[in-house]
Design a protein around this motif. Structure first.
Motif, PDB file in Angstrom:
ATOM      1  N   GLU A   1      -7.521  -3.035   0.645  1.00 17.99           N
ATOM      2  CA  GLU A   1      -6.295  -2.448   1.203  1.00 17.99           C
ATOM      3  C   GLU A   1      -6.424  -0.947   1.412  1.00 17.99           C
ATOM      4  O   GLU A   1      -6.021  -0.417   2.455  1.00 17.99           O
ATOM      5  CB  GLU A   1      -5.106  -2.753   0.281  1.00 17.99           C
ATOM      6  CG  GLU A   1      -4.681  -4.216   0.352  1.00 17.99           C
ATOM      7  CD  GLU A   1      -3.659  -4.602  -0.719  1.00 17.99           C
ATOM      8  OE1 GLU A   1      -3.098  -5.689  -0.604  1.00 17.99           O
ATOM      9  OE2 GLU A   1      -3.442  -3.813  -1.661  1.00 17.99           O
ATOM     10  N   LEU A   2      -6.990  -0.274   0.431  1.00 19.87           N
ATOM     11  CA  LEU A   2      -7.114   1.175   0.549  1.00 19.87           C
ATOM     12  C   LEU A   2      -8.145   1.551   1.626  1.00 19.87           C
ATOM     13  O   LEU A   2      -7.949   2.510   2.378  1.00 19.87           O
ATOM     14  CB  LEU A   2      -7.485   1.782  -0.817  1.00 19.87           C
ATOM     15  CG  LEU A   2      -7.412   3.305  -0.940  1.00 19.87           C
ATOM     16  CD1 LEU A   2      -6.073   3.849  -0.481  1.00 19.87           C
ATOM     17  CD2 LEU A   2      -7.691   3.745  -2.381  1.00 19.87           C
ATOM     18  N   LEU A   3      -9.216   0.770   1.706  1.00 20.52           N
ATOM     19  CA  LEU A   3     -10.216   1.058   2.745  1.00 20.52           C
ATOM     20  C   LEU A   3      -9.679   0.751   4.142  1.00 20.52           C
ATOM     21  O   LEU A   3     -10.049   1.411   5.112  1.00 20.52           O
ATOM     22  CB  LEU A   3     -11.517   0.303   2.467  1.00 20.52           C
ATOM     23  CG  LEU A   3     -12.414   0.981   1.428  1.00 20.52           C
ATOM     24  CD1 LEU A   3     -13.507   0.032   0.947  1.00 20.52           C
ATOM     25  CD2 LEU A   3     -13.041   2.270   1.954  1.00 20.52           C
ATOM     26  N   ALA A   4      -8.797  -0.260   4.250  1.00 25.41           N
ATOM     27  CA  ALA A   4      -8.167  -0.562   5.545  1.00 25.41           C
ATOM     28  C   ALA A   4      -7.373   0.655   6.010  1.00 25.41           C
ATOM     29  O   ALA A   4      -7.277   0.948   7.197  1.00 25.41           O
ATOM     30  CB  ALA A   4      -7.254  -1.775   5.425  1.00 25.41           C
ATOM     31  N   HIS A   5      -6.841   1.362   5.034  1.00 22.78           N
ATOM     32  CA  HIS A   5      -6.064   2.559   5.334  1.00 22.78           C
ATOM     33  C   HIS A   5      -6.949   3.755   5.646  1.00 22.78           C
ATOM     34  O   HIS A   5      -6.671   4.544   6.556  1.00 22.78           O
ATOM     35  CB  HIS A   5      -5.165   2.869   4.127  1.00 22.78           C
ATOM     36  CG  HIS A   5      -4.163   3.937   4.381  1.00 22.78           C
ATOM     37  ND1 HIS A   5      -4.407   5.262   4.103  1.00 22.78           N
ATOM     38  CD2 HIS A   5      -2.917   3.882   4.896  1.00 22.78           C
ATOM     39  CE1 HIS A   5      -3.346   5.978   4.440  1.00 22.78           C
ATOM     40  NE2 HIS A   5      -2.425   5.168   4.927  1.00 22.78           N
TER      41      HIS A   5
ATOM     42  N   MET B   1       0.860  -1.195   0.000  1.00 16.64           N
ATOM     43  CA  MET B   1       0.000   0.000   0.000  1.00 16.64           C
ATOM     44  C   MET B   1       0.885   1.230   0.000  1.00 16.64           C
ATOM     45  O   MET B   1       1.629   1.476   0.934  1.00 16.64           O
ATOM     46  CB  MET B   1      -0.878  -0.037   1.255  1.00 16.64           C
ATOM     47  CG  MET B   1      -1.820   1.135   1.380  1.00 16.64           C
ATOM     48  SD  MET B   1      -2.842   1.417  -0.066  1.00 16.64           S
ATOM     49  CE  MET B   1      -3.516  -0.199  -0.325  1.00 16.64           C
ATOM     50  N   ARG B   2       0.791   2.005  -1.051  1.00 17.26           N
ATOM     51  CA  ARG B   2       1.643   3.164  -1.180  1.00 17.26           C
ATOM     52  C   ARG B   2       0.978   4.439  -0.675  1.00 17.26           C
ATOM     53  O   ARG B   2       1.635   5.371  -0.266  1.00 17.26           O
ATOM     54  CB  ARG B   2       2.050   3.348  -2.649  1.00 17.26           C
ATOM     55  CG  ARG B   2       2.914   2.205  -3.153  1.00 17.26           C
ATOM     56  CD  ARG B   2       2.741   2.006  -4.627  1.00 17.26           C
ATOM     57  NE  ARG B   2       1.349   1.777  -4.972  1.00 17.26           N
ATOM     58  CZ  ARG B   2       0.747   0.586  -4.836  1.00 17.26           C
ATOM     59  NH1 ARG B   2       1.400  -0.441  -4.343  1.00 17.26           N
ATOM     60  NH2 ARG B   2      -0.514   0.436  -5.177  1.00 17.26           N
ATOM     61  N   THR B   3      -0.329   4.464  -0.718  1.00 17.07           N
ATOM     62  CA  THR B   3      -1.041   5.690  -0.357  1.00 17.07           C
ATOM     63  C   THR B   3      -0.801   6.042   1.104  1.00 17.07           C
ATOM     64  O   THR B   3      -1.129   5.267   1.983  1.00 17.07           O
ATOM     65  CB  THR B   3      -2.554   5.527  -0.567  1.00 17.07           C
ATOM     66  OG1 THR B   3      -2.732   4.856  -1.780  1.00 17.07           O
ATOM     67  CG2 THR B   3      -3.249   6.856  -0.595  1.00 17.07           C
ATOM     68  N   LYS B   4      -0.204   7.166   1.344  1.00 15.90           N
ATOM     69  CA  LYS B   4      -0.001   7.593   2.724  1.00 15.90           C
ATOM     70  C   LYS B   4      -0.833   8.831   3.024  1.00 15.90           C
ATOM     71  O   LYS B   4      -1.227   9.060   4.151  1.00 15.90           O
ATOM     72  CB  LYS B   4       1.486   7.886   2.981  1.00 15.90           C
ATOM     73  CG  LYS B   4       2.323   6.608   3.062  1.00 15.90           C
ATOM     74  CD  LYS B   4       2.044   5.799   4.325  1.00 15.90           C
ATOM     75  CE  LYS B   4       2.813   4.491   4.294  1.00 15.90           C
ATOM     76  NZ  LYS B   4       1.920   3.330   4.405  1.00 15.90           N
ATOM     77  N   LYS B   5      -1.094   9.593   1.984  1.00 18.71           N
ATOM     78  CA  LYS B   5      -1.887  10.802   2.200  1.00 18.71           C
ATOM     79  C   LYS B   5      -3.356  10.448   2.292  1.00 18.71           C
ATOM     80  O   LYS B   5      -3.822   9.535   1.625  1.00 18.71           O
ATOM     81  CB  LYS B   5      -1.684  11.779   1.035  1.00 18.71           C
ATOM     82  CG  LYS B   5      -0.477  12.685   1.222  1.00 18.71           C
ATOM     83  CD  LYS B   5      -0.317  13.633   0.040  1.00 18.71           C
ATOM     84  CE  LYS B   5       0.651  13.075  -0.976  1.00 18.71           C
ATOM     85  NZ  LYS B   5       0.763  13.796  -2.206  1.00 18.71           N
ATOM     86  N   SER B   6      -4.074  11.183   3.097  1.00 21.23           N
ATOM     87  CA  SER B   6      -5.510  10.954   3.168  1.00 21.23           C
ATOM     88  C   SER B   6      -6.168  11.438   1.881  1.00 21.23           C
ATOM     89  O   SER B   6      -5.640  12.300   1.184  1.00 21.23           O
ATOM     90  CB  SER B   6      -6.100  11.692   4.357  1.00 21.23           C
ATOM     91  OG  SER B   6      -6.404  10.772   5.356  1.00 21.23           O
ATOM     92  N   ILE B   7      -7.306  10.870   1.608  1.00 19.27           N
ATOM     93  CA  ILE B   7      -7.977  11.200   0.365  1.00 19.27           C
ATOM     94  C   ILE B   7      -8.507  12.631   0.393  1.00 19.27           C
ATOM     95  O   ILE B   7      -9.174  13.038   1.329  1.00 19.27           O
ATOM     96  CB  ILE B   7      -9.109  10.198   0.116  1.00 19.27           C
ATOM     97  CG1 ILE B   7      -8.486   8.874  -0.292  1.00 19.27           C
ATOM     98  CG2 ILE B   7     -10.069  10.696  -0.936  1.00 19.27           C
ATOM     99  CD1 ILE B   7      -9.456   7.745  -0.373  1.00 19.27           C
ATOM    100  N   LYS B   8      -8.153  13.366  -0.648  1.00 23.41           N
ATOM    101  CA  LYS B   8      -8.631  14.736  -0.741  1.00 23.41           C
ATOM    102  C   LYS B   8      -9.582  14.847  -1.923  1.00 23.41           C
ATOM    103  O   LYS B   8      -9.323  14.313  -2.988  1.00 23.41           O
ATOM    104  CB  LYS B   8      -7.459  15.694  -0.935  1.00 23.41           C
ATOM    105  CG  LYS B   8      -6.623  15.872   0.313  1.00 23.41           C
ATOM    106  CD  LYS B   8      -5.793  17.148   0.223  1.00 23.41           C
ATOM    107  CE  LYS B   8      -5.023  17.400   1.511  1.00 23.41           C
ATOM    108  NZ  LYS B   8      -4.024  16.367   1.800  1.00 23.41           N
TER     109      LYS B   8
END
Lengths: 285, 385
Positions: free
Chosen positions: B47-51, B1-8
């Motif tokens: 994975e993204l929703l877990a984040h 999982m690369r996404t570290k920033k919160s979704i904007k």
């Protein structure tokens, strides 16, 4: 008027569908008395079941009640508890429902130690479908799908639950109904995954197939064959076989009662940590 | 999982994968609960929703199996949360019993099926569209369903929001059918501003608790839905039930329930059946396709038109209920319909039924895990010329 009458959906769903002499009403009333004695608001009680005789229990009582698919009640319960952690989520299952088709959910709920109470009514047979073998039908007993006696080894529900990580596990009987009520009360008050197995007579199906007599004889059998766990603990610890040779007897009592990390509170602690707050809440909906 | 920033969601453009766009859409629609089991090619959604979910106070839980995932989603929705799960073909099969339960008990939820190739374990990393009929008829018994199928990353985001909205509006499970190519491809997405999105919330009861009927025959056929634990104590069962939710076998009550479930979807076809037509006005040949197959079909229309072949495209965004209006409209006008799909021919059955002999209906399929190309479609069109 007894406590039970305050909780039943008397105008809607009676007479109930259980056979005369069935022990499930005893189990349900033990549960209702336990809930009442804890003073829970009935708006905060969620009663969930799967499929089978035991699974019909929730419809008779005035709580939030949910009758799900066969074996899956614990997964529905997990969703509800995670969204509304303040609710008292109680799952009523039969032995087939909980241990056969629902076996995976049962062991993983134990593993997660999620704050639910699982009550397993065990009549050692599939009653509603007419007497087929269940995972708890004792070896050598008769069932419609075991016409030459059951050669399959049965599960010990309590040992399974302990092994899988449940933090409160107890077994009672419908004969010792007050003791069962006490176990259920302790299970409800316990924080973590709690399991109470309730050994029940099934005179119509199991009793008839195995020539155990009517409900009275079956209850007397429970009385004469239930052994308090404390009495055999010593023999147990001496034995290389932890289950011991019980010779068909039923061990009753509290198998485990321990405080350990619980899934829902751990989850919300993580949510609070992530959001820079110490307050544990519930899912925003 | 690369996404570290919160979704904007600030109205800017982003490069996103289809599965990621699905998550963004779900969050914009207000999802607060995900339960599921990892399966390719849908895992990025989990994975993204877990984040993301814990960051918005929501719940992500990885369950012990696909069946439990679906069960937990139903429980969460009953407790009042917008809930979803994501899976692929084999997992979708496992969820079917509980999907039928959600349909019969009218519990809103969204099930994403990122379709892979083949039956059984099939082609886990390759494209297929073999679950079109599974989405419609996968569970036992008879029931209506809504299923949507986007053809781009951008549209995946928008149709995910739509899926939640339909689900809440009509108190029904909604299936989002992606295919592996749509789930994994990356495209530029114009992130919508939150203010520009319509988000539908379920209708909740306002009657006194004792008067609440969770399965009441309301004028719009969609009864208000109370959160468990909100003071409305009622019974939910997968058995046939009366308006109070209690089991019944009375033929009139059973019939009334099943008819209401059918009619709440059927009577709202105009709202639910989303579709797109492209250059069909004068078309002699009309292609019908969804998802990644529709991308090739659209390109084939462009190229064939340059060759002077009069081709158009009908693209259902709502696969179920099937948007029959367009097919019925063009059936007497066009010479033939060519249904392009990545399976042995499933949508073609619906088109054949609707065209009913007014034009030729052909099936152009591919089921080897590869995409169908515009050239393959054009060569079929030319073949007959």
């Amino acid at each position: 008027m007894s406590v039970i009458h305050e909780y039943i959906r008397s105008t809607k769903k009676f007479p109930h569908l259980w056979c005369p002499g069935c022990g499930y009403g005893v189990g349900l009333s033990a549960l209702v008395r336990a809930i009442d004695s804890l003073g829970y608001s009935r708006n905060d009680v969620i009663l969930i079941s799967g499929i089978g005789c035991a699974a019909r229990a929730p419809v008779y009582v005035d709580f939030n009640t949910l009758h799900t698919t066969h074996g899956r009640a614990l997964s529905f319960a997990t969703g509800i508890k995670l969204v509304k952690p303040h609710l008292h989520v109680i799952v009523i299952m039969g032995d087939g429902d909980a241990l056969a088709i629902g076996g995976n959910h049962f062991i993983h709920s134990c593993r997660r130690n999620i704050d639910l109470t699982a009550i397993v009514f065990n009549n050692r047979i599939y009653g509603m479908t007419g007497g087929q073998c269940s995972p708890t039908t004792p070896k050598g007993d008769r069932a419609t799908t075991a016409p030459y006696d059951n050669f399959d080894t049965s599960f010990d529900i309590c040992n399974l639950a302990v092994g899988a990580g449940a933090s409160f596990v107890a077994r009672g009987t419908t004969y010792y109904a007050k003791q069962t009520e006490r176990f259920i009360k302790m299970a409800l008050a316990h924080k973590g995954f709690s399991v109470v197995e309730v050994i029940s007579q099934c005179p119509t199906i199991y009793g008839r197939l195995n020539k155990m007599g009517g409900p009275v004889e079956m209850l007397k059998w429970q009385r004469d064959n239930a052994i308090p766990l404390e009495k055999v603990r010593q023999r147990w610890s001496d034995s290389t076989d932890p289950a011991g040779d019980l010779g068909g007897k039923i061990l009753t009592g509290i198998f485990v009662n321990r405080e350990t990390s619980e899934f829902v509170s751990e989850y919300y602690a993580m949510v609070a940590r992530l959001n820079g707050s110490r307050k544990n809440g519930e899912a925003k909906t | 999982m690369r996404t570290k920033k919160s979704i904007k969601t600030n109205g800017t453009a982003r490069l996103l994968q289809g599965n990621e766009a699905c998550v963004h859409g779900a969050l914009l629609a207000g999802v607060r609960f995900f339960a599921g089991y990892p399966i390719t090619p849908s895992t990025e959604i989990a994975e993204l929703l877990a984040h993301e979910l814990p960051r918005v106070g929501g719940v992500f839980v990885q369950m012990e199996d696909e069946i439990a995932g679906m069960g937990a989603v139903i429980g969460a929705s009953l407790a009042g949360a917008k809930a979803m799960t994501a899976t692929s073909g084999p997992g979708f099969s496992l969820k079917q019993e509980n999907l039928g339960y959600a349909s019969f008990t009218e519990v809103p939820c969204v099930i994403v099926n990122v379709m892979r190739g083949g039956p059984s374990t099939g082609l886990p990393t390759a494209v297929g569209q073999g679950d079109i009929m599974q989405a419609r008829w996968g569970t036992h018994g008879d029931h209506p369903i809504i299923a949507l199928a986007p053809w781009s990353v951008n549209e995946t985001l928008r149709l995910t929001i739509q899926a939640f909205n339909f689900s809440e509006k009509y108190r029904t499970p909604v299936i989002l059918l992606l295919d592996e190519v749509i789930g994994h491809m990356r495209e530029k997405v114009n992130m919508p501003k939150k203010s520009a999105i319509e988000v539908v919330e379920r209708k909740r009861p306002d009657v006194p608790a004792h008067a609440y009927q969770p399965y009441e025959m309301t004028a719009d056929l969609v009864p208000p839905f109370a959160d468990f634990g909100s003071g409305y104590r009622y019974h939910v069962t997968g058995l046939a039930h009366d308006q109070w939710g209690f089991p019944t076998t009375r033929p009139d009550e059973v019939k009334s329930l099943v008819s209401r479930l059918r009619d709440k979807i059927e009577n709202n076809r105009a709202d639910i059946c989303l579709s797109e037509e492209y250059r069909c006005e004068d078309a002699e040949h009309i292609l019908v396709a969804v998802g990644s197959a529709a991308r090739s079909a659209r390109e084939a229309v462009e190229q064939a038109r340059k060759k002077g072949i009069k081709v158009g495209l009908i693209r259902p965004l709502t696969v179920w209920p099937f948007p029959r209006r367009l097919v019925l409209h063009y059936a007497p006008l066009a010479r033939r319909f060519v249904v392009v799909e990545l399976n042995l021919g499933q949508i073609v059955l619906e088109v054949e039924r609707l065209v009913a002999g007014k034009a030729k209906v052909e099936s152009l399929t591919r089921y080897d895990g590869e995409l169908i190309t515009p050239a393959e479609i054009i060569s079929r069109l030319v073949e007959e010329e």
